[in-house]
Enzyme design. Structure first.
Site, PDB file in Angstrom:
ATOM      1  N   ARG A  42      22.353 -82.128 -68.159  1.00 58.65           N
ATOM      2  CA  ARG A  42      22.479 -82.119 -69.632  1.00 58.65           C
ATOM      3  C   ARG A  42      23.853 -82.658 -70.053  1.00 58.65           C
ATOM      4  NH1 ARG A  42      20.942 -76.606 -71.659  1.00 58.65           N
ATOM      5  NH2 ARG A  42      18.868 -77.489 -71.431  1.00 58.65           N
ATOM      6  N   LEU A  66      21.076 -71.578 -88.710  1.00 58.99           N
ATOM      7  CA  LEU A  66      20.436 -72.896 -88.851  1.00 58.99           C
ATOM      8  C   LEU A  66      18.964 -72.850 -88.441  1.00 58.99           C
ATOM      9  CD1 LEU A  66      19.908 -74.250 -85.821  1.00 58.99           C
ATOM     10  CD2 LEU A  66      22.354 -74.564 -85.901  1.00 58.99           C
ATOM     11  N   LYS A  72      22.056 -60.635 -88.705  1.00 56.34           N
ATOM     12  CA  LYS A  72      21.294 -61.739 -88.107  1.00 56.34           C
ATOM     13  C   LYS A  72      19.852 -61.319 -87.824  1.00 56.34           C
ATOM     14  CE  LYS A  72      19.964 -65.346 -86.018  1.00 56.34           C
ATOM     15  NZ  LYS A  72      19.770 -66.649 -86.599  1.00 56.34           N
ATOM     16  N   ILE A 109       6.779 -68.108 -98.084  1.00 56.47           N
ATOM     17  CA  ILE A 109       5.550 -67.353 -98.388  1.00 56.47           C
ATOM     18  C   ILE A 109       4.330 -68.262 -98.188  1.00 56.47           C
ATOM     19  CG2 ILE A 109       6.610 -65.588 -99.867  1.00 56.47           C
ATOM     20  CD1 ILE A 109       5.508 -67.199-102.309  1.00 56.47           C
ATOM     21  N   CYS A 133      12.805 -68.033 -82.248  1.00 58.09           N
ATOM     22  CA  CYS A 133      13.618 -67.010 -82.926  1.00 58.09           C
ATOM     23  C   CYS A 133      12.835 -65.816 -83.457  1.00 58.09           C
ATOM     24  CB  CYS A 133      14.408 -67.672 -84.041  1.00 58.09           C
ATOM     25  SG  CYS A 133      15.409 -69.016 -83.415  1.00 58.09           S
TER      26      CYS A 133
HETATM   27  C1  UGA Z   1      14.566 -69.391 -87.923  1.00 57.19           C
HETATM   28  C2  UGA Z   1      15.293 -69.036 -89.228  1.00 57.19           C
HETATM   29  O1  UGA Z   1      14.612 -69.604 -90.335  1.00 57.19           O
HETATM   30  C3  UGA Z   1      16.743 -69.528 -89.194  1.00 57.19           C
HETATM   31  O2  UGA Z   1      17.421 -69.101 -90.365  1.00 57.19           O
HETATM   32  C4  UGA Z   1      17.443 -68.918 -87.954  1.00 57.19           C
HETATM   33  O3  UGA Z   1      18.797 -69.342 -87.854  1.00 57.19           O
HETATM   34  C5  UGA Z   1      16.688 -69.352 -86.718  1.00 57.19           C
HETATM   35  O4  UGA Z   1      15.321 -68.868 -86.818  1.00 57.19           O
HETATM   36  C6  UGA Z   1      17.376 -68.743 -85.528  1.00 57.19           C
HETATM   37  O5  UGA Z   1      17.474 -67.515 -85.436  1.00 57.19           O
HETATM   38  O6  UGA Z   1      17.935 -69.489 -84.715  1.00 57.19           O
HETATM   39  P1  UGA Z   1      13.411 -71.618 -86.932  1.00 57.19           P
HETATM   40  O7  UGA Z   1      12.876 -70.709 -85.866  1.00 57.19           O
HETATM   41  O8  UGA Z   1      14.069 -72.897 -86.553  1.00 57.19           O
HETATM   42  O9  UGA Z   1      14.496 -70.825 -87.834  1.00 57.19           O
HETATM   43  O10 UGA Z   1      12.185 -72.014 -87.865  1.00 57.19           O
HETATM   44  P2  UGA Z   1      11.616 -71.609 -89.314  1.00 57.19           P
HETATM   45  O11 UGA Z   1      11.755 -72.743 -90.229  1.00 57.19           O
HETATM   46  O12 UGA Z   1      12.182 -70.305 -89.748  1.00 57.19           O
HETATM   47  O13 UGA Z   1      10.054 -71.431 -88.998  1.00 57.19           O
HETATM   48  C7  UGA Z   1       9.587 -70.410 -88.109  1.00 57.19           C
HETATM   49  C8  UGA Z   1       8.076 -70.350 -88.115  1.00 57.19           C
HETATM   50  O14 UGA Z   1       7.608 -69.794 -89.334  1.00 57.19           O
HETATM   51  C9  UGA Z   1       7.369 -71.705 -87.968  1.00 57.19           C
HETATM   52  O15 UGA Z   1       6.306 -71.584 -87.051  1.00 57.19           O
HETATM   53  C10 UGA Z   1       6.837 -71.985 -89.363  1.00 57.19           C
HETATM   54  O16 UGA Z   1       5.682 -72.783 -89.371  1.00 57.19           O
HETATM   55  C11 UGA Z   1       6.542 -70.575 -89.852  1.00 57.19           C
HETATM   56  N1  UGA Z   1       6.529 -70.451 -91.330  1.00 57.19           N
HETATM   57  C12 UGA Z   1       7.655 -70.685 -92.055  1.00 57.19           C
HETATM   58  C13 UGA Z   1       5.352 -70.047 -91.958  1.00 57.19           C
HETATM   59  O17 UGA Z   1       4.303 -69.815 -91.305  1.00 57.19           O
HETATM   60  N2  UGA Z   1       5.363 -69.913 -93.327  1.00 57.19           N
HETATM   61  C14 UGA Z   1       6.462 -70.129 -94.079  1.00 57.19           C
HETATM   62  O18 UGA Z   1       6.385 -69.985 -95.327  1.00 57.19           O
HETATM   63  C15 UGA Z   1       7.638 -70.550 -93.425  1.00 57.19           C
END
Ligand code: UGA
EC number: 1.1.1.22
Length: 434
Positions: free
Chosen positions: A25, A146, A200, A246, A256
């Protein structure tokens, strides 16, 4: 997360040395090759190395010796028992204690269980005592928020910067370090270490809760004939609820939410508290991930031998190649177990799917396609799991010609049931009135 944070810190002039034990990496990064798909990241890595702001190494000494701030940004994956696996964090803490040469702040960016800062402090102190050294240090909790797919912009413009410490000197250092990200209005929120650690987990668990709650509403909507899209707009318009996170769907995935909900549950258990809501959030999500696969079986029977389905979207969400805990994997497993063949397409995640162990016989049953339409050729129906932009406005005629049955199972509610009916498709969304 560590790489993105290093990149944006380097962009604003800090000198950052990134260390990883994975030699391959690091060698790739030296050439500007990033082994994950994260939009915009690679050019920043190349530019900042050219400017001398960013260097990569496998030798931890370089990131510890003579440094003012040492970030711990290693992974804390889910262990077999559900707790966060903290081996990498403590290994790094030990190395810091063995190698630090001057007073420094040790900043924990990794998502960690409650009271980790205390334990990291003890590990470093133990090493210093063994060396007979008395070097001042503080451990600061500074979790990252993020999102994959928009990691750079999230880091460049954070909504808030959480800093857990009880030392004035650490507060000053963090104000200086984050000054470029803290313009216009003050985004830094100071607190103690354990509150920062819980902030967090609480943020991710709150977001996961919103999604599971909406998925539950969608399931009720299915049964009573309501349309969840109307309900979503209806409740989102209340500013106390808001429109973010939502969207119902085929479940949340990623590295995460699944790991942090169970890690917080484990922390609560250790404290003697039974976190019932977190358990429900997780069980609703586990069932939701099976929903689309079960809808296909309801429609076509539980023996899908000889049938082929098209699956669009393998990544757990758009703009990433990450497939960890992706709902697509559950759907794939259900279809394969019922004997179906599956033609899969994803703009970025197919290579990761090829490497995935699916715990079911996949031999010759998964067909990797080069474009979305190839996946639909002679398929019984189309199943959509990830809302990549390129799936938003398909060529309907081509789809109809390709599919054996003009049927779409839409796990992200991308399409409108009324439009679908007009176009001659049988449509199944999540909580949508058909
Ligand atoms: C999430 C958090 O949103 C970040 O703030 C956090 O920093 C990160 O985890 C972490 O702890 O590192 P991430 O896992 O990259 O980020 O992705 P998200 O955008 O949160 O989506 C997570 C899942 O939820 C996806 O499968 C997405 O499709 C789903 N989702 C999201 C829904 O089903 N409905 C929604 O309205 C939003």
């Amino acid at each position: 997360m560590g790489l993105v944070q290093a990149a944006v810190m380097a962009e604003c002039g800090h000198k950052v040395t990134c260390v990883d034990i994975n030699e391959q990496r690091i060698n790739n990064l030296k050439q500007g090759i990033v082994d994950i798909y994260e939009p915009g990241l690679s050019p920043v890595i190349i530019n900042e190395q050219k400017k001398g702001h960013l260097t990569f190494a496998t030798d931890g000494t370089l990131a510890i010796k003579d440094q003012d701030a040492i970030f711990i940004a290693v992974g804390t994956p889910e262990s077999a028992t559900g707790q966060a696996d903290m081996r990498a964090v403590y290994a790094v803490a030990k190395e810091i204690g063995q190698k630090m040469t001057q007073p420094a702040a040790v900043i924990i960016k990794s998502t960690v269980p409650l009271k980790t800062a205390e334990k990291v402090k003890a590990v470093i102190q133990e090493q210093l005592s063994e060396r007979g050294e008395d070097i001042a240090f503080d451990v600061i909790s500074n979790p990252e928020f993020l999102k994959e797919g928009s990691a750079l912009s999230d880091c460049r413009k954070p909504d808030r910067i959480i800093v857990g410490t009880d030392k004035d000197s650490s507060r000053e250092l963090m104000l200086e370090l984050y000054a470029p990200f803290n313009r216009n209005h003050d985004k830094i929120i100071f607190m103690d270490n354990v509150s920062a650690e819980l902030t967090k987990y609480a943020a991710n668990c709150m977001l996961a809760t919103k999604i599971s709650f909406m998925n539950e509403m969608a399931n009720i909507a299915d049964l009573c004939g309501a349309d969840i899209e109307d309900v979503r707009r209806g409740i989102g318009s209340d500013p106390r609820i808001g429109y973010h996170f939502i969207y119902p769907g085929c479940g949340y995935g990623g590295s995460c939410f699944p790991k942090d909900t169970i890690a917080l549950l484990s922390c609560a258990n250790e404290l003697g508290y039974d976190a019932e809501m977190l358990k429900s959030v997780r069980s609703v999500n586990a069932k939701q991930k099976e929903k689309l696969g079960n809808a296909v079986i309801d429609q076509f029977g539980d023996n899908l031998q000889g049938q082929t389905f098209a699956l669009w979207g393998i990544a757990f969400k758009p703009n990433t190649d990450d497939i960890r805990e992706a709902p697509s994997l559950e759907i794939l497993k259900l279809l394969l177990a019922a004997g179906a063949d599956v033609k899969v397409f994803d703009p970025q995640a197919l290579d990761n799917l090829k490497k995935e162990q699916l715990d079911t016989d996949t031999s010759g049953k998964i067909h990797y396609c080069e474009c979305a339409y190839q996946a639909t050729e002679n398929a019984t129906a189309l199943i959509l799991c990830t809302e990549w932009k390129e799936f938003w406005a398909p060529e309907w005629d081509t789809l109809k010609q390709n599919l054996k049955t003009p049927m779409i199972f839409d796990g992200r509610n991308l399409f409108d049931p009324v439009d679908m009916a007009e176009l001659g498709f049988v449509y199944r969304g999540i909580g949508r009135r058909n």
